[in-house]
Motif scaffolding. Structure first.
Motif, PDB file in Angstrom:
ATOM      1  N   THR A 178      15.678 -20.361  -4.299  1.00 42.31           N
ATOM      2  CA  THR A 178      14.775 -19.578  -4.760  1.00 42.31           C
ATOM      3  C   THR A 178      14.048 -18.824  -3.762  1.00 42.31           C
ATOM      4  OG1 THR A 178      13.194 -21.447  -4.014  1.00 42.31           O
ATOM      5  CG2 THR A 178      14.143 -21.558  -6.061  1.00 42.31           C
ATOM      6  N   GLU A 179      13.186 -17.678  -4.202  1.00 40.17           N
ATOM      7  CA  GLU A 179      12.551 -16.838  -3.415  1.00 40.17           C
ATOM      8  C   GLU A 179      11.945 -17.508  -2.012  1.00 40.17           C
ATOM      9  OE1 GLU A 179      10.584 -13.686  -5.279  1.00 40.17           O
ATOM     10  OE2 GLU A 179      12.594 -12.766  -6.151  1.00 40.17           O
ATOM     11  N   GLU A 180      11.137 -18.546  -2.622  1.00 43.00           N
ATOM     12  CA  GLU A 180      10.294 -19.539  -1.732  1.00 43.00           C
ATOM     13  C   GLU A 180      10.832 -20.233  -0.554  1.00 43.00           C
ATOM     14  OE1 GLU A 180       6.541 -20.201  -0.153  1.00 43.00           O
ATOM     15  OE2 GLU A 180       6.964 -19.045  -2.069  1.00 43.00           O
ATOM     16  N   GLU A 181      11.805 -20.758  -1.081  1.00 40.66           N
ATOM     17  CA  GLU A 181      12.710 -21.457  -0.167  1.00 40.66           C
ATOM     18  C   GLU A 181      13.446 -20.456   0.939  1.00 40.66           C
ATOM     19  OE1 GLU A 181      15.643 -23.679  -2.374  1.00 40.66           O
ATOM     20  OE2 GLU A 181      14.405 -25.353  -2.392  1.00 40.66           O
ATOM     21  N   LEU A 182      13.784 -19.243   0.408  1.00 40.17           N
ATOM     22  CA  LEU A 182      14.470 -18.422   1.473  1.00 40.17           C
ATOM     23  C   LEU A 182      13.436 -17.882   2.349  1.00 40.17           C
ATOM     24  CD1 LEU A 182      16.906 -16.164  -0.618  1.00 40.17           C
ATOM     25  CD2 LEU A 182      17.469 -17.987   0.924  1.00 40.17           C
ATOM     26  N   LEU A 193      13.633 -10.417  -0.411  1.00 41.73           N
ATOM     27  CA  LEU A 193      13.816 -11.731  -0.906  1.00 41.73           C
ATOM     28  C   LEU A 193      14.380 -11.584  -2.337  1.00 41.73           C
ATOM     29  CD1 LEU A 193      10.342 -13.365   0.115  1.00 41.73           C
ATOM     30  CD2 LEU A 193      12.468 -13.857   1.087  1.00 41.73           C
ATOM     31  N   THR A 194      14.036 -10.960  -3.356  1.00 40.99           N
ATOM     32  CA  THR A 194      14.894 -10.841  -4.492  1.00 40.99           C
ATOM     33  C   THR A 194      16.250 -10.467  -4.258  1.00 40.99           C
ATOM     34  OG1 THR A 194      12.658 -10.300  -5.281  1.00 40.99           O
ATOM     35  CG2 THR A 194      14.423  -9.843  -6.620  1.00 40.99           C
ATOM     36  N   SER A 195      16.455  -9.611  -3.603  1.00 38.98           N
ATOM     37  CA  SER A 195      17.794  -8.975  -3.308  1.00 38.98           C
ATOM     38  C   SER A 195      18.619 -10.084  -2.885  1.00 38.98           C
ATOM     39  CB  SER A 195      17.801  -7.739  -2.198  1.00 38.98           C
ATOM     40  OG  SER A 195      19.264  -7.425  -2.096  1.00 38.98           O
ATOM     41  N   VAL A 253      12.153  -7.957   7.772  1.00 35.53           N
ATOM     42  CA  VAL A 253      13.121  -7.658   6.812  1.00 35.53           C
ATOM     43  C   VAL A 253      14.694  -7.809   7.114  1.00 35.53           C
ATOM     44  CG1 VAL A 253      13.865  -5.760   5.341  1.00 35.53           C
ATOM     45  CG2 VAL A 253      11.448  -6.360   5.819  1.00 35.53           C
ATOM     46  N   SER A 254      15.146  -7.680   8.373  1.00 30.31           N
ATOM     47  CA  SER A 254      16.401  -7.545   8.779  1.00 30.31           C
ATOM     48  C   SER A 254      16.726  -9.149   8.703  1.00 30.31           C
ATOM     49  CB  SER A 254      16.620  -7.206  10.345  1.00 30.31           C
ATOM     50  OG  SER A 254      17.780  -7.448  10.672  1.00 30.31           O
ATOM     51  N   SER A 255      15.757 -10.178   9.326  1.00 28.75           N
ATOM     52  CA  SER A 255      16.472 -11.443   9.058  1.00 28.75           C
ATOM     53  C   SER A 255      16.433 -11.945   7.745  1.00 28.75           C
ATOM     54  CB  SER A 255      15.242 -12.216   9.768  1.00 28.75           C
ATOM     55  OG  SER A 255      14.865 -11.926  11.097  1.00 28.75           O
ATOM     56  N   ILE A 256      15.769 -11.505   6.616  1.00 24.90           N
ATOM     57  CA  ILE A 256      15.808 -11.941   5.337  1.00 24.90           C
ATOM     58  C   ILE A 256      17.189 -11.283   4.919  1.00 24.90           C
ATOM     59  CG2 ILE A 256      15.070 -11.361   2.850  1.00 24.90           C
ATOM     60  CD1 ILE A 256      12.340 -11.256   4.270  1.00 24.90           C
TER      61      ILE A 256
END
Length: 96
Positions: free
Chosen positions: A34-38, A18-20, A59-62
């Motif tokens: 933002t991380e929360e929105e993503l 998420l951070t990346s 993880v792939s979806s992110i």
């Protein structure tokens, strides 16, 4: 019996992804991401899956989330939000 997804359990584990992705969006000019929105965007997409989602798929979806998909999700969310202008009350701006 249908199993329920438990994405919240994995949230801390996928935090680096998420951070990346947030940093990537910021570099592309989407400074308000933002991380929360993503997280909410990806989870909304994955909740529509018919099968049980595994963590590697999450993880792939992110990591493969496109800025256009994120912006579309935000736009649809804005359209679904309550209409501020639907009441009959008069809006007062400034010190009138």
């Amino acid at each position: 019996m249908e199993e329920k997804q438990q994405f919240e359990v994995w949230k801390e584990d996928v935090q680096p992804a998420l951070t990346s992705k947030v940093e990537e969006f910021h570099m592309l000019g989407y400074d308000r991401a933002t991380e929360e929105e993503l997280w909410e965007c990806v989870i909304a997409k994955l909740r529509r899956e018919k099968k049980l989602v595994q963590i590697h798929y999450l993880v792939s979806s992110i990591l493969t989330l496109k800025a256009t998909d994120y912006m579309t999700w935000l736009t649809v969310g804005a359209y679904k939000a309550p209409n501020w202008f639907s009441s009959d009350e008069e809006l007062v701006f400034g010190g009138n």
